[in-house]
Design a protein around this motif. Structure first.
Motif, PDB file in Angstrom:
ATOM      1  N   THR A  97       0.656  -1.195   0.138  1.00 42.55           N
ATOM      2  CA  THR A  97      -0.035   0.002  -0.020  1.00 42.55           C
ATOM      3  C   THR A  97       0.911   1.114   0.257  1.00 42.55           C
ATOM      4  N   ALA A  98       2.099   1.298   0.175  1.00 44.36           N
ATOM      5  CA  ALA A  98       3.024   2.380   0.069  1.00 44.36           C
ATOM      6  C   ALA A  98       3.186   2.811  -1.213  1.00 44.36           C
ATOM      7  N   ALA A  99       2.970   2.048  -2.142  1.00 43.49           N
ATOM      8  CA  ALA A  99       3.242   2.404  -3.591  1.00 43.49           C
ATOM      9  C   ALA A  99       2.681   3.637  -3.977  1.00 43.49           C
ATOM     10  N   GLN A 100       3.164   4.481  -4.698  1.00 39.47           N
ATOM     11  CA  GLN A 100       2.585   5.723  -5.090  1.00 39.47           C
ATOM     12  C   GLN A 100       1.634   5.778  -6.129  1.00 39.47           C
ATOM     13  N   LEU A 101       0.231   5.758  -5.918  1.00 44.86           N
ATOM     14  CA  LEU A 101      -0.656   5.643  -6.904  1.00 44.86           C
ATOM     15  C   LEU A 101      -1.417   6.951  -7.052  1.00 44.86           C
ATOM     16  N   PRO A 102      -1.937   7.025  -8.003  1.00 48.94           N
ATOM     17  CA  PRO A 102      -2.776   8.276  -8.132  1.00 48.94           C
ATOM     18  C   PRO A 102      -4.100   8.383  -7.205  1.00 48.94           C
ATOM     19  N   PRO A 103      -4.601   9.406  -6.850  1.00 52.27           N
ATOM     20  CA  PRO A 103      -5.740   9.371  -5.974  1.00 52.27           C
ATOM     21  C   PRO A 103      -7.001   8.630  -6.421  1.00 52.27           C
ATOM     22  N   GLU A 104      -7.379   8.437  -7.654  1.00 50.74           N
ATOM     23  CA  GLU A 104      -8.271   7.871  -8.168  1.00 50.74           C
ATOM     24  C   GLU A 104      -8.116   6.307  -8.227  1.00 50.74           C
ATOM     25  N   THR A 105      -7.093   5.853  -7.582  1.00 44.98           N
ATOM     26  CA  THR A 105      -6.720   4.458  -7.883  1.00 44.98           C
ATOM     27  C   THR A 105      -6.746   3.677  -6.377  1.00 44.98           C
ATOM     28  N   SER A 106      -7.338   2.648  -5.979  1.00 42.47           N
ATOM     29  CA  SER A 106      -7.190   2.298  -4.678  1.00 42.47           C
ATOM     30  C   SER A 106      -6.084   1.342  -4.610  1.00 42.47           C
ATOM     31  N   GLU A 107      -5.505   1.115  -3.309  1.00 47.13           N
ATOM     32  CA  GLU A 107      -4.303   0.212  -3.043  1.00 47.13           C
ATOM     33  C   GLU A 107      -5.075  -1.303  -2.789  1.00 47.13           C
ATOM     34  N   LEU A 108      -6.171  -1.291  -2.784  1.00 44.45           N
ATOM     35  CA  LEU A 108      -6.821  -2.565  -2.352  1.00 44.45           C
ATOM     36  C   LEU A 108      -6.433  -3.892  -3.163  1.00 44.45           C
ATOM     37  N   ASP A 109      -6.476  -3.746  -4.382  1.00 44.29           N
ATOM     38  CA  ASP A 109      -6.111  -4.625  -5.365  1.00 44.29           C
ATOM     39  C   ASP A 109      -4.720  -5.249  -5.252  1.00 44.29           C
ATOM     40  N   ALA A 110      -3.781  -4.062  -5.141  1.00 45.89           N
ATOM     41  CA  ALA A 110      -2.229  -4.510  -5.034  1.00 45.89           C
ATOM     42  C   ALA A 110      -1.962  -4.982  -3.753  1.00 45.89           C
ATOM     43  N   SER A 111      -2.749  -4.641  -2.821  1.00 46.56           N
ATOM     44  CA  SER A 111      -2.372  -5.330  -1.408  1.00 46.56           C
ATOM     45  C   SER A 111      -2.977  -6.507  -1.145  1.00 46.56           C
ATOM     46  N   GLY A 112      -4.121  -6.810  -1.723  1.00 45.26           N
ATOM     47  CA  GLY A 112      -4.642  -7.996  -1.573  1.00 45.26           C
ATOM     48  C   GLY A 112      -5.460  -8.243   0.026  1.00 45.26           C
ATOM     49  N   PHE A 113      -5.839  -7.206   0.582  1.00 41.11           N
ATOM     50  CA  PHE A 113      -6.501  -7.077   1.785  1.00 41.11           C
ATOM     51  C   PHE A 113      -7.912  -7.323   1.415  1.00 41.11           C
ATOM     52  N   THR A 114      -8.769  -7.570   2.463  1.00 43.69           N
ATOM     53  CA  THR A 114     -10.193  -7.626   2.185  1.00 43.69           C
ATOM     54  C   THR A 114     -10.761  -6.774   3.050  1.00 43.69           C
ATOM     55  N   THR A 115     -12.002  -6.185   2.550  1.00 42.49           N
ATOM     56  CA  THR A 115     -12.507  -4.927   3.398  1.00 42.49           C
ATOM     57  C   THR A 115     -13.748  -5.749   4.141  1.00 42.49           C
ATOM     58  N   VAL A 116     -14.244  -5.217   5.195  1.00 45.91           N
ATOM     59  CA  VAL A 116     -15.240  -5.280   6.018  1.00 45.91           C
ATOM     60  C   VAL A 116     -15.963  -4.267   6.507  1.00 45.91           C
ATOM     61  N   PRO A 117     -17.314  -4.098   6.652  1.00 47.04           N
ATOM     62  CA  PRO A 117     -18.031  -2.784   6.800  1.00 47.04           C
ATOM     63  C   PRO A 117     -17.651  -2.447   8.213  1.00 47.04           C
ATOM     64  N   SER A 118     -17.811  -1.052   8.592  1.00 52.18           N
ATOM     65  CA  SER A 118     -17.389  -0.653   9.828  1.00 52.18           C
ATOM     66  C   SER A 118     -18.996  -0.274  10.494  1.00 52.18           C
ATOM     67  N   SER A 119     -19.047  -0.010  11.825  1.00 52.35           N
ATOM     68  CA  SER A 119     -20.034   0.091  12.548  1.00 52.35           C
ATOM     69  C   SER A 119     -20.456   1.580  12.610  1.00 52.35           C
ATOM     70  N   THR A 120     -19.443   2.429  13.031  1.00 55.86           N
ATOM     71  CA  THR A 120     -19.834   3.821  13.435  1.00 55.86           C
ATOM     72  C   THR A 120     -19.138   4.839  12.097  1.00 55.86           C
ATOM     73  N   VAL A 121     -18.581   4.297  11.275  1.00 58.39           N
ATOM     74  CA  VAL A 121     -18.048   5.306  10.140  1.00 58.39           C
ATOM     75  C   VAL A 121     -18.222   4.664   8.729  1.00 58.39           C
ATOM     76  N   ALA A 122     -18.234   5.330   7.703  1.00 58.44           N
ATOM     77  CA  ALA A 122     -18.444   4.822   6.503  1.00 58.44           C
ATOM     78  C   ALA A 122     -17.349   4.168   5.872  1.00 58.44           C
ATOM     79  N   VAL A 123     -16.209   4.607   6.322  1.00 58.68           N
ATOM     80  CA  VAL A 123     -15.050   3.950   5.826  1.00 58.68           C
ATOM     81  C   VAL A 123     -14.975   2.383   6.244  1.00 58.68           C
ATOM     82  N   PRO A 124     -14.701   1.395   5.231  1.00 55.82           N
ATOM     83  CA  PRO A 124     -14.510   0.179   5.542  1.00 55.82           C
ATOM     84  C   PRO A 124     -13.197  -0.271   6.151  1.00 55.82           C
ATOM     85  N   GLY A 125     -13.212  -1.389   6.917  1.00 53.39           N
ATOM     86  CA  GLY A 125     -11.819  -1.978   7.623  1.00 53.39           C
ATOM     87  C   GLY A 125     -11.290  -2.852   6.714  1.00 53.39           C
ATOM     88  N   LEU A 126     -10.114  -3.404   7.190  1.00 55.33           N
ATOM     89  CA  LEU A 126      -9.448  -4.404   6.676  1.00 55.33           C
ATOM     90  C   LEU A 126      -9.422  -5.596   7.529  1.00 55.33           C
TER      91      LEU A 126
END
Length: 201
Positions: A97-126
Motif C-alpha cells: 500500500t506504500a506504492a505511489q498511486l494516483p488518488p483515483e486508484t485504490s491500493e486494495l487490489d495491489a495489497s490483497g486486503f479484504t474489506t469489512v464494513p464498519s459500524s460507526t463510520v462509512a470507511v471500511p476496515g481491513l
C-alpha cells in the motif's frame, strides 16, 4: 557526545536522525475514503496514542511538494478513518500500500486486503488486521514550517479486536505479533519482554 543543530540539516538528514533514534515505532495502516468514494490504504509510522479519556490516536502525514497526501485530504473531507495495527501476518500486504498511486486508484487490489464494513463510520476496515479502530477526526493541526505536515487527532468510536488475542479486557502482545518500524526498510517484531515494578505500585 556530538551536538547537531537541526536547523543546519536538510529535511532528509533530520528525517534519518529521527527515524533512526525514535525506535521502535508502531505502524498504523489507515483506510480513508475520498469524496468520490475511492478507498485509500496507507501505512504510517508517525503514529501514536494521545489520550485514553477520550480514547484518541494521532497520525502525522508529511505533505508532498506542499500538497496534502491522500490520507490527510480524505480525512479532512470526510472526517473519518479506520486505523489498523500492523502485524506479522499483514506486513507484506501493508507494504504494497506504500506504492505511489494516483488518488483515483485504490491500493486494495495491489495489497490483497479484504474489506469489512464498519459500524460507526462509512470507511471500511481491513479483515486481516487483528486490531482496528474506527475513528472520527477530532482536530487537525497543520504544521506549516519546513516541508509541512498535517497532524491529525482521531477519536476512537469503536474497537474491533480478534477474539484470539483478547483476554480479560487486555490484548495479548504475543498473539498480536505487532510489527514496528525501525529505519530504512527495516522492521522489528516483539522481542524480549520484561517487567519493572513502578515505584507507586
Amino acid at each position: 557526545m556530538r551536538e547537531i543543530d537541526p536547523t543546519t540539516l536538510t529535511q532528509r538528514d533530520n528525517y534519518k536522525l529521527l527515524i533512526g533514534s525514535v525506535i521502535p515505532r508502531p505502524v498504523a495502516i489507515v483506510t480513508t475514503l475520498s469524496e468520490a468514494g475511492v478507498l485509500n490504504i496507507a501505512p504510517f509510522s508517525f503514529f501514536s496514542i494521545v489520550s485514553s479519556d477520550p480514547a484518541m490516536l494521532s497520525i502525522a502525514v508529511q505533505r508532498k511538494n506542499g500538497q496534502a497526501k491522500d490520507t490527510a485530504r480524505n480525512l479532512l473531507a470526510t472526517n473519518e478513518a479506520v486505523i489498523h495495527i500492523l502485524d506479522k501476518e499483514n506486513v507484506v500486504a501493508a507494504n504494497h500500500t506504500a506504492a505511489q498511486l494516483p488518488p483515483e486508484t485504490s491500493e486494495l487490489d495491489a495489497s490483497g486486503f479484504t474489506t469489512v464494513p464498519s459500524s460507526t463510520v462509512a470507511v471500511p476496515g481491513l479483515k486481516e488486521a487483528k486490531v482496528r479502530f474506527e475513528t472520527k477526526l477530532y482536530q487537525h493541526i497543520p504544521i506549516e514550517a519546513g516541508s509541512q505536515a498535517d497532524l491529525l487527532l482521531l477519536q476512537v468510536t469503536a474497537y474491533h479486536i480478534n477474539e484470539d488475542i483478547y483476554q480479560d479486557g487486555k490484548i495479548d502482545p504475543e498473539g498480536l505479533q505487532a510489527v514496528s518500524r525501525l529505519a530504512g526498510n527495516t522492521y522489528a517484531s516483539i522481542g524480549e519482554m520484561f517487567d519493572i515494578k513502578r515505584p507507586d505500585d
